[in-house]
Design a protein around this motif. Structure first.
Motif, PDB file in Angstrom:
ATOM      1  N   SER A 187     -16.434  -6.390   1.990  1.00 39.33           N
ATOM      2  CA  SER A 187     -16.998  -5.100   1.599  1.00 39.33           C
ATOM      3  C   SER A 187     -16.676  -4.020   2.622  1.00 39.33           C
ATOM      4  N   GLU A 188     -16.851  -4.332   3.898  1.00 35.81           N
ATOM      5  CA  GLU A 188     -16.565  -3.356   4.941  1.00 35.81           C
ATOM      6  C   GLU A 188     -15.071  -3.071   5.027  1.00 35.81           C
ATOM      7  N   LEU A 189     -14.251  -4.112   4.892  1.00 35.42           N
ATOM      8  CA  LEU A 189     -12.805  -3.921   4.910  1.00 35.42           C
ATOM      9  C   LEU A 189     -12.369  -2.998   3.777  1.00 35.42           C
ATOM     10  N   ASN A 190     -12.863  -3.244   2.571  1.00 31.78           N
ATOM     11  CA  ASN A 190     -12.476  -2.411   1.428  1.00 31.78           C
ATOM     12  C   ASN A 190     -12.916  -0.966   1.614  1.00 31.78           C
ATOM     13  N   GLU A 191     -14.085  -0.759   2.234  1.00 34.98           N
ATOM     14  CA  GLU A 191     -14.516   0.618   2.467  1.00 34.98           C
ATOM     15  C   GLU A 191     -13.582   1.311   3.448  1.00 34.98           C
ATOM     16  N   GLN A 192     -13.136   0.607   4.478  1.00 36.54           N
ATOM     17  CA  GLN A 192     -12.196   1.194   5.433  1.00 36.54           C
ATOM     18  C   GLN A 192     -10.866   1.527   4.753  1.00 36.54           C
ATOM     19  N   ILE A 193     -10.400   0.631   3.891  1.00 33.20           N
ATOM     20  CA  ILE A 193      -9.153   0.900   3.167  1.00 33.20           C
ATOM     21  C   ILE A 193      -9.316   2.119   2.262  1.00 33.20           C
ATOM     22  N   ARG A 194     -10.474   2.221   1.609  1.00 36.15           N
ATOM     23  CA  ARG A 194     -10.714   3.391   0.748  1.00 36.15           C
ATOM     24  C   ARG A 194     -10.711   4.670   1.567  1.00 36.15           C
ATOM     25  N   ARG A 195     -11.336   4.665   2.729  1.00 34.13           N
ATOM     26  CA  ARG A 195     -11.332   5.856   3.578  1.00 34.13           C
ATOM     27  C   ARG A 195      -9.894   6.255   3.921  1.00 34.13           C
ATOM     28  N   ASN A 196      -9.079   5.272   4.240  1.00 29.79           N
ATOM     29  CA  ASN A 196      -7.685   5.524   4.580  1.00 29.79           C
ATOM     30  C   ASN A 196      -6.919   6.104   3.393  1.00 29.79           C
ATOM     31  N   GLU A 197      -7.081   5.509   2.213  1.00 27.94           N
ATOM     32  CA  GLU A 197      -6.375   5.981   1.024  1.00 27.94           C
ATOM     33  C   GLU A 197      -6.859   7.355   0.581  1.00 27.94           C
ATOM     34  N   LEU A 198      -8.149   7.578   0.628  1.00 25.70           N
ATOM     35  CA  LEU A 198      -8.693   8.867   0.202  1.00 25.70           C
ATOM     36  C   LEU A 198      -8.279   9.981   1.158  1.00 25.70           C
ATOM     37  N   GLN A 199      -8.137   9.649   2.428  1.00 22.60           N
ATOM     38  CA  GLN A 199      -7.653  10.653   3.368  1.00 22.60           C
ATOM     39  C   GLN A 199      -6.213  11.032   3.058  1.00 22.60           C
ATOM     40  N   ALA A 200      -5.383  10.039   2.754  1.00 27.14           N
ATOM     41  CA  ALA A 200      -3.991  10.339   2.398  1.00 27.14           C
ATOM     42  C   ALA A 200      -3.928  11.209   1.152  1.00 27.14           C
ATOM     43  N   GLU A 201      -4.798  10.939   0.186  1.00 27.26           N
ATOM     44  CA  GLU A 201      -4.837  11.756  -1.029  1.00 27.26           C
ATOM     45  C   GLU A 201      -5.236  13.191  -0.708  1.00 27.26           C
ATOM     46  N   CYS A 202      -6.217  13.347   0.162  1.00 27.50           N
ATOM     47  CA  CYS A 202      -6.674  14.675   0.559  1.00 27.50           C
ATOM     48  C   CYS A 202      -5.575  15.427   1.307  1.00 27.50           C
TER      49      CYS A 202
END
Length: 258
Positions: free
Chosen positions: A170-185
């Motif tokens: 769960s924590e790993l997936n949240e970190q990956i989401r933060r990384n991907e969402l930042q790239a999108e932004c």
């Protein structure tokens, strides 16, 4: 190395979600991610990036189109980094027409583009899915998103993300989401900075946001990119702000990166 591709078919930013999501918040305690100098370096300067013509199901015109976008990305971000006093290295782009291994990893299902930090290069797949209707801004955003990962790489955020500790999936997936969402932004930041040079309307932007809303984790078994509405929210936030300061996903509340 973490492998985090952008998915095919991937606005209100204040998302009203239940309080239970906050309980799952995993704080990030690395200043490279949360207080990076990139956030304090102002807006991208408006620049010109007129789109080249692209034909449906035509690989050569798609290559010319994306190469032109790539030149704009290198020029725009290069100018920004120079002004900010940050070290800069250009990224490179490559193309494939069918899935292949890249950066030591298999090509993901429904993956449109993937960045390799070791090579400072990303590949875009030019197949029937990506070229059947290239009139929208989707390919433009694929390039801008993957370049966002390059920005993370050369600012140290990519390495900090790769080595940040986590406990459980769960924590790993949240970190990956933060990384991907930042790239999108960050992709949205670039698009916003060149918007006035594109022969586009507000309806074109809204169409891209609609496409993005349909590309989220709701359509996947893996929860590592974010809900469609969150992906669209970060994309639009970067677009409106034209500043990396808007893209600090590492300090965002859990609902905004769910």
């Amino acid at each position: 190395m973490r492998f985090t591709p952008i998915l095919v078919g991937c606005t209100l930013f204040s998302l009203l979600l239940s309080g239970t999501a906050n309980a799952a918040f995993h704080p990030i305690n690395d200043s490279v991610l949360t207080q990076n100098k990139l956030y304090r370096s102002g807006k991208l300067k408006p620049s010109e990036c007129p789109e080249r013509r692209i034909k449906p199901n035509d690989v050569p015109s798609a290559k010319r189109y994306l190469t032109s976008v790539m030149n704009c990305l290198n020029a725009s971000w290069g100018t920004y980094f120079k002004r900010a006093g940050l070290p800069f290295t250009k990224a490179e782009i490559g193309f494939i027409t069918k899935p292949k291994r890249f950066c030591g990893q298999p090509w993901g299902k429904e993956t449109a583009g993937t960045y390799c930090d070791a090579e400072q290069r990303f590949l875009v797949i030019l197949d029937d899915d990506t070229l059947s209707d290239p009139s929208d801004l989707y390919l433009f955003q694929v390039a801008a998103h993957e370049y966002g990962h390059h920005i993370q790489n050369i600012t140290g955020m990519g390495r900090a993300f790769e080595y940040h500790p986590y406990k459980g999936k769960s924590e790993l997936n949240e970190q990956i989401r933060r990384n991907e969402l930042q790239a999108e932004c960050l992709g949205g930041v670039f698009t916003g900075s060149v918007w006035n040079s594109l022969d586009r309307t507000e309806a074109d932007w809204e169409e891209l946001l609609d496409i993005t809303r349909d590309s989220g984790d709701e359509h996947s078994k893996v929860r590592d990119h974010g809900k469609g509405r969150n992906i669209a929210a970060w994309l639009d936030k970067g677009f409106r702000a034209t500043s990396p300061a808007a893209c600090n996903t590492w300090t965002a509340r859990a609902p905004q990166v769910s």
